[in-house]
Design an enzyme around this catalytic site. Structure first.
Site, PDB file in Angstrom:
ATOM      1  N   HIS A 100      -7.103  -2.885   5.753  1.00 23.00           N
ATOM      2  CA  HIS A 100      -6.360  -1.768   6.324  1.00 23.00           C
ATOM      3  C   HIS A 100      -7.141  -0.481   6.086  1.00 23.00           C
ATOM      4  CE1 HIS A 100      -2.968  -0.094   8.272  1.00 23.00           C
ATOM      5  NE2 HIS A 100      -2.455   0.535   7.224  1.00 23.00           N
ATOM      6  N   ASP A 148       0.485  -4.680   7.186  1.00 16.32           N
ATOM      7  CA  ASP A 148      -0.552  -3.702   7.514  1.00 16.32           C
ATOM      8  C   ASP A 148      -1.972  -4.201   7.239  1.00 16.32           C
ATOM      9  OD1 ASP A 148       1.805  -2.269   7.872  1.00 16.32           O
ATOM     10  OD2 ASP A 148       0.803  -0.383   7.427  1.00 16.32           O
ATOM     11  N   HIS A 194       1.113   3.932   2.183  1.00 16.15           N
ATOM     12  CA  HIS A 194       1.510   4.685   3.370  1.00 16.15           C
ATOM     13  C   HIS A 194       3.018   4.888   3.308  1.00 16.15           C
ATOM     14  CE1 HIS A 194      -2.261   3.781   6.024  1.00 16.15           C
ATOM     15  NE2 HIS A 194      -2.384   4.888   5.324  1.00 16.15           N
ATOM     16  N   HIS A 241       7.616  -5.192  11.517  1.00 10.88           N
ATOM     17  CA  HIS A 241       6.739  -4.018  11.572  1.00 10.88           C
ATOM     18  C   HIS A 241       6.305  -3.727  13.011  1.00 10.88           C
ATOM     19  CE1 HIS A 241       3.229  -1.406  10.530  1.00 10.88           C
ATOM     20  NE2 HIS A 241       3.946  -1.129   9.465  1.00 10.88           N
ATOM     21  N   ASP A 270       5.665   4.829   5.213  1.00 15.68           N
ATOM     22  CA  ASP A 270       6.691   3.921   5.742  1.00 15.68           C
ATOM     23  C   ASP A 270       6.841   2.663   4.902  1.00 15.68           C
ATOM     24  OD1 ASP A 270       4.078   3.374   6.739  1.00 15.68           O
ATOM     25  OD2 ASP A 270       4.895   2.087   8.297  1.00 15.68           O
ATOM     26  N   HIS A 271       6.031   2.554   3.854  1.00 10.38           N
ATOM     27  CA  HIS A 271       6.112   1.394   2.962  1.00 10.38           C
ATOM     28  C   HIS A 271       6.523   1.767   1.534  1.00 10.38           C
ATOM     29  CE1 HIS A 271       4.124  -1.477   5.793  1.00 10.38           C
ATOM     30  NE2 HIS A 271       3.706  -0.321   6.298  1.00 10.38           N
ATOM     31  N   HIS A 273       0.866  -1.175   0.000  1.00  6.70           N
ATOM     32  CA  HIS A 273       0.000   0.000   0.000  1.00  6.70           C
ATOM     33  C   HIS A 273       0.908   1.231   0.000  1.00  6.70           C
ATOM     34  CE1 HIS A 273       1.009  -0.616   4.203  1.00  6.70           C
ATOM     35  NE2 HIS A 273       0.475   0.549   4.551  1.00  6.70           N
TER      36      HIS A 273
END
Length: 300
Positions: A133, A196, A63, A254, A65-66, A61
């Protein structure tokens, strides 16, 4: 070689000891980079992972931090003059973010965008399933087709050696000897990447009978209400997914910055994981997939 190289294990923000997400899976001739968070390019240097090894980049996805490490990784690939095509897989709803990240990268590589919007195969042997998520998220699964393992004793008894062994494998029969006569069934290996998500059918489907499951473990079981609020897994839930799905090995990652010591999370997952081997990942860890074996001893 089939090996997972862990580049980062923190959720949301890095800590003094954990970088944001990043995972490289070496799978035969492919190098699959999953969820490159900020700082992934530097982590690759520390881990001895060359940018030229990456053939696919898989985002669960968008976000930050990814995926915020994507421009740096792509720019390094351009600097190193990567000549092979690089496929970038991501949820179709994240197209604006992905386009923006690609736009600020240094041009010069053969980057092929491969968005997906539903469950299914996105490349040979690579499947996605929707997760649960706060934005669209998909997990990834690699499945090797079942095959056959040769039995040396049977080969010797049939008088097959040297180049004839390869010919038998390619053609399926050599004279009166069939491949089935000198081999046993071998189950193909599987790998799943579940990030996530709250508990959902997609996570269990991805993890079904895999040899190695990488799963987020953002919260401890005592913080289950927070996990449900933010749609993440607890350590115990990650273990339960491994048990229900029959995964052989579970790698936890994570982790929320609130847990400086994640040994407790590892224990919570282990208590729920059934027969799965459970390990909490640290930046720089390497996890090899178990050696493939046929249905009986003596196969190869």
């Amino acid at each position: 070689m089939r090996e997972l190289v862990v580049l980062g294990t923190a959720s949301q923000v890095p800590t003094r000891t954990r970088n944001q997400n990043g995972y490289l899976l070496r799978w035969d001739g492919e190098g699959l980079l999953f969820d490159p968070g900020e700082g992934t390019q530097r982590q690759m240097i520390h881990a001895g992972v060359a940018a030229t090894q990456v053939t696919r980049i898989c985002l669960t996805h968008v976000h930050g931090d990814h995926c915020y490490g994507l421009p740096g990784v792509l720019s390094r690939m351009a600097l190193d003059r990567v000549e092979h095509p690089v496929h970038l897989h991501y949820p179709a709803s994240g197209e604006p973010m992905v386009r923006a990240l690609v736009a600020v990268s240094t041009p010069g590589i053969d980057l092929r965008l491969v968005p997906h919007g539903s469950a299914g195969e996105v490349a040979p042997g690579l499947d996605v399933r929707p997760l649960r998520h706060r934005i669209d998220a998909f997990g990834y699964r690699i499945t090797e087709p079942d095959g056959r393992s040769l039995v040396p004793q049977r080969l010797a008894a049939a008088g097959i050696a040297g180049p004839d062994v390869g010919r038998l494998q390619r053609e399926g029969q050599l004279g009166a000897v069939r491949l089935e006569d000198v081999s046993v069934p071998r189950r193909g290996q599987g790998f799943a990447f579940v990030m996530d998500t709250a508990m959902c059918e997609g996570a269990e489907a991805l993890a079904e009978d895999v040899d190695l499951l990488v799963a987020e473990s953002t919260f401890a079981d005592d913080d289950a209400l927070l996990a449900e609020q933010y749609l993440h897994l607890t350590a115990g839930q990650a273990g339960a997914i491994a048990r229900t799905a029959g995964a052989k090995n579970l790698v936890l990652t994570h982790f929320s910055a609130r847990y400086q010591d994640v040994s407790g999370l590892e224990g919570e997952a282990r208590r729920q994981a059934g027969g799965a081997v459970v390990r909490a990942a640290t930046d720089g860890d390497r996890f090899g997939l178990p050696k493939r074996r046929g249905a009986q001893e003596g196969s190869q």
